[in-house]
Design a protein around this motif. Structure first.
Motif, PDB file in Angstrom:
ATOM      1  N   UNK A 127      25.292   0.271  49.612  1.00  0.00           N
ATOM      2  CA  UNK A 127      24.770   1.457  48.580  1.00  0.00           C
ATOM      3  C   UNK A 127      25.723   1.615  47.458  1.00  0.00           C
ATOM      4  N   UNK A 128      27.104   1.653  47.700  1.00  0.00           N
ATOM      5  CA  UNK A 128      28.170   2.042  46.666  1.00  0.00           C
ATOM      6  C   UNK A 128      28.021   0.839  45.801  1.00  0.00           C
ATOM      7  N   UNK A 129      27.774  -0.542  46.317  1.00  0.00           N
ATOM      8  CA  UNK A 129      27.785  -1.574  45.295  1.00  0.00           C
ATOM      9  C   UNK A 129      26.653  -1.684  44.428  1.00  0.00           C
ATOM     10  N   UNK A 130      25.581  -1.196  45.113  1.00  0.00           N
ATOM     11  CA  UNK A 130      24.119  -1.160  44.218  1.00  0.00           C
ATOM     12  C   UNK A 130      24.236   0.132  43.291  1.00  0.00           C
ATOM     13  N   UNK A 131      25.117   1.037  43.424  1.00  0.00           N
ATOM     14  CA  UNK A 131      25.187   2.091  42.514  1.00  0.00           C
ATOM     15  C   UNK A 131      26.151   2.053  41.538  1.00  0.00           C
ATOM     16  N   UNK A 132      27.195   1.259  41.838  1.00  0.00           N
ATOM     17  CA  UNK A 132      28.368   1.214  40.928  1.00  0.00           C
ATOM     18  C   UNK A 132      27.809   0.704  39.642  1.00  0.00           C
ATOM     19  N   UNK A 133      28.616   1.335  38.593  1.00  0.00           N
ATOM     20  CA  UNK A 133      28.117   1.124  37.065  1.00  0.00           C
ATOM     21  C   UNK A 133      26.957   1.875  36.480  1.00  0.00           C
ATOM     22  N   UNK A 134      26.423   3.026  37.520  1.00  0.00           N
ATOM     23  CA  UNK A 134      25.397   3.636  36.976  1.00  0.00           C
ATOM     24  C   UNK A 134      25.941   4.938  36.444  1.00  0.00           C
ATOM     25  N   UNK A 135      27.243   5.242  36.190  1.00  0.00           N
ATOM     26  CA  UNK A 135      27.562   6.424  35.769  1.00  0.00           C
ATOM     27  C   UNK A 135      27.882   7.732  36.685  1.00  0.00           C
ATOM     28  N   UNK A 136      27.797   7.358  37.969  1.00  0.00           N
ATOM     29  CA  UNK A 136      28.160   8.464  38.986  1.00  0.00           C
ATOM     30  C   UNK A 136      29.243   8.221  39.468  1.00  0.00           C
ATOM     31  N   UNK A 137      30.079   9.612  39.524  1.00  0.00           N
ATOM     32  CA  UNK A 137      31.497   9.631  40.341  1.00  0.00           C
ATOM     33  C   UNK A 137      30.907   9.376  41.892  1.00  0.00           C
ATOM     34  N   UNK A 138      31.219   8.353  42.527  1.00  0.00           N
ATOM     35  CA  UNK A 138      30.700   8.246  43.911  1.00  0.00           C
ATOM     36  C   UNK A 138      32.128   8.432  44.891  1.00  0.00           C
ATOM     37  N   UNK A 139      31.383   9.201  45.980  1.00  0.00           N
ATOM     38  CA  UNK A 139      32.300   9.474  47.272  1.00  0.00           C
ATOM     39  C   UNK A 139      31.679   8.656  48.627  1.00  0.00           C
ATOM     40  N   UNK A 140      32.445   8.829  49.365  1.00  0.00           N
ATOM     41  CA  UNK A 140      31.968   8.070  50.919  1.00  0.00           C
ATOM     42  C   UNK A 140      32.562   9.057  52.029  1.00  0.00           C
ATOM     43  N   UNK A 141      31.849   8.640  53.159  1.00  0.00           N
ATOM     44  CA  UNK A 141      32.341   9.435  54.297  1.00  0.00           C
ATOM     45  C   UNK A 141      33.604   8.637  54.992  1.00  0.00           C
ATOM     46  N   UNK A 142      34.346   9.352  55.731  1.00  0.00           N
ATOM     47  CA  UNK A 142      35.559   8.734  56.664  1.00  0.00           C
ATOM     48  C   UNK A 142      35.649   9.745  57.917  1.00  0.00           C
ATOM     49  N   UNK A 143      36.445   8.954  58.752  1.00  0.00           N
ATOM     50  CA  UNK A 143      36.362   9.571  60.236  1.00  0.00           C
ATOM     51  C   UNK A 143      37.794   9.497  60.814  1.00  0.00           C
ATOM     52  N   UNK A 144      38.452  10.672  60.950  1.00  0.00           N
ATOM     53  CA  UNK A 144      39.719  10.912  61.287  1.00  0.00           C
ATOM     54  C   UNK A 144      39.879  10.273  62.686  1.00  0.00           C
ATOM     55  N   UNK A 145      38.672  10.385  63.563  1.00  0.00           N
ATOM     56  CA  UNK A 145      38.982   9.897  64.952  1.00  0.00           C
ATOM     57  C   UNK A 145      38.070   8.570  65.212  1.00  0.00           C
ATOM     58  N   UNK A 146      38.039   7.743  64.152  1.00  0.00           N
ATOM     59  CA  UNK A 146      37.388   6.661  64.019  1.00  0.00           C
ATOM     60  C   UNK A 146      35.514   6.772  64.094  1.00  0.00           C
ATOM     61  N   UNK A 147      34.913   5.852  63.571  1.00  0.00           N
ATOM     62  CA  UNK A 147      33.390   5.831  63.660  1.00  0.00           C
ATOM     63  C   UNK A 147      33.040   5.394  64.953  1.00  0.00           C
ATOM     64  N   UNK A 148      32.152   6.179  65.584  1.00  0.00           N
ATOM     65  CA  UNK A 148      31.475   5.861  66.732  1.00  0.00           C
ATOM     66  C   UNK A 148      31.167   4.485  67.139  1.00  0.00           C
ATOM     67  N   UNK A 149      30.626   3.595  66.022  1.00  0.00           N
ATOM     68  CA  UNK A 149      30.451   2.246  66.275  1.00  0.00           C
ATOM     69  C   UNK A 149      31.605   1.339  66.145  1.00  0.00           C
ATOM     70  N   UNK A 150      32.586   1.759  65.773  1.00  0.00           N
ATOM     71  CA  UNK A 150      33.579   0.928  65.440  1.00  0.00           C
ATOM     72  C   UNK A 150      34.457   0.558  66.668  1.00  0.00           C
ATOM     73  N   UNK A 151      34.935  -0.986  66.573  1.00  0.00           N
ATOM     74  CA  UNK A 151      35.734  -1.406  67.507  1.00  0.00           C
ATOM     75  C   UNK A 151      37.117  -0.757  67.635  1.00  0.00           C
ATOM     76  N   UNK A 152      37.809  -0.350  66.618  1.00  0.00           N
ATOM     77  CA  UNK A 152      39.188   0.482  66.612  1.00  0.00           C
ATOM     78  C   UNK A 152      39.071   1.228  65.242  1.00  0.00           C
TER      79      UNK A 152
END
Ligand code: FAD
Length: 291
Positions: A127-152
């Motif tokens: 989604x970030x790649x698709x939206x990049x260059x359209x003039x928005x200031x883009x943020x995203x989510x992050x996970x201090x304890x890791x995302x539930x689906x991630x191996x590490x």
């Protein structure tokens, strides 16, 4: 104004709201909440976006209302349930309302839905790649304890770096109740070359009934001292609420003292929660957030 630009000059105070389920009847109440939040001079208010994409229009309209109140909106967008055409419609609407900031997310497949999920945007990076260059200031989510689906945690951090490489300019964290997870995230992220501001997301825990829900939905660890405080006074909602708010104020004080770039409060559409936290920390906010 773009949130990445605001963050270059000062710490940010921000709140998250969500579109009400009964759009017609409850939206006016939410607008009243936003007017109350305005009194606390937030740097921005974010609006969530349904995981099924169903409330996209309402979400954009709420972002437009926030803008019309003179507050910077941050519109969440979930790629998981969306087609490129859905995203185009949403972003055109946001642009027409003057919204300059988006939080690009994947979303979670709703349990009661048979919609095709992640067909076009498998990850927030797409989604970030698709939206990049359209003039928005883009943020995203992050996970201090890791995302539930991630191996590490390390694999999750490598994916966080990809979000930055795809155009994210700031991150907002998942809820956490033990600040050491946030400090570890920031420390490890910097080692990997992640330079964007990482804004901690705090949600006052004022009801012991939410303890298991938070663990299962967000994967956040509840420290034993907080759990004990809430459980011991579980028959006294007034005391419990005060303890939860005090604990959140303590977390914020510690985060600010250690250099966090701001604080994002998950207030569950309650202006009184925001005001009570603000009152507890008025001098901190006035001294450290207004510069
Ligand atoms: P992703 O970044 O796609 O991450 C999901 C998993 O895939 C992670 O394990 C990650 O490590 C991995 N991954 C990431 N990128 C790649 C890649 N390129 N290749 C391989 N693996 C990868 N949900 C909503 O429905 N609406 C909202 O408005 C909303 N707002 C949120 C706001 C915040 C601040 C946060 C923290 C969460 C929010 N969520 C929201 C929940 C979010 O949608 C879920 O946590 C979801 O499971 C993951 O979303 P994401 O954008 O982090 O996904």
């Amino acid at each position: 104004m773009r949130i990445d630009e605001i963050l270059k000059n000062k710490r940010t105070l921000s709140f998250e709201v969500f579109p009400p389920k009964k759009a017609q009847t409850e939206t006016e109440k939410l607008y009243e909440t936003i007017r109350e939040l305005k009194k606390l001079s937030p740097d921005f208010i974010s609006v969530t976006y349904g995981a099924s994409g169903s409330n996209a229009r309402n979400s954009a309209e709420i972002a437009g209302f926030i803008k019309s109140e003179g507050i910077e909106p941050l519109a969440h967008i979930t790629g998981g349930p969306s087609t490129p055409s859905d995203i185009d419609k949403t972003t055109e609407k946001l642009k027409s309302l003057g919204v300059e900031n988006v939080l690009a997310l994947r979303g979670d497949r709703p349990v009661d839905s048979d919609i095709e999920y992640c067909k076009h945007f498998a990850h927030a990076t797409d989604l970030l790649t698709y939206l990049n260059g359209r003039g928005f200031s883009m943020g995203a989510a992050c996970y201090p304890e890791g995302h539930s689906e991630c191996v590490s945690l390390y694999a999750d951090l490598e994916n966080l770096k990809k979000k930055q490489d795809c155009g994210a300019k700031f991150f907002i964290t998942q809820i956490f109740y033990d600040n050491s997870y946030y400090y570890r995230l920031v420390f490890e992220a910097r080692k990997l070359g992640i330079t964007c501001p990482i804004i901690p997301g705090i949600m006052p825990l004022t009801n012991p009934k939410n303890i298991s829900r938070i663990k299962s939905m967000c994967g956040s660890t509840i420290p034993i001292e907080l759990r004990n405080m809430l459980e011991i006074y579980s028959d006294n909602p007034v005391v419990m609420r005060e303890m939860g708010l005090n604990y959140a104020a303590y977390q914020i004080t510690d985060l600010i003292a250690k250099g966090a770039p701001g604080v994002h409060l998950y207030i569950m559409n309650r202006a009184d929660t925001a005001s009570e936290i603000y009152l507890r920390l008025k001098n901190t906010f006035d001294e450290l957030f207004r510069r």
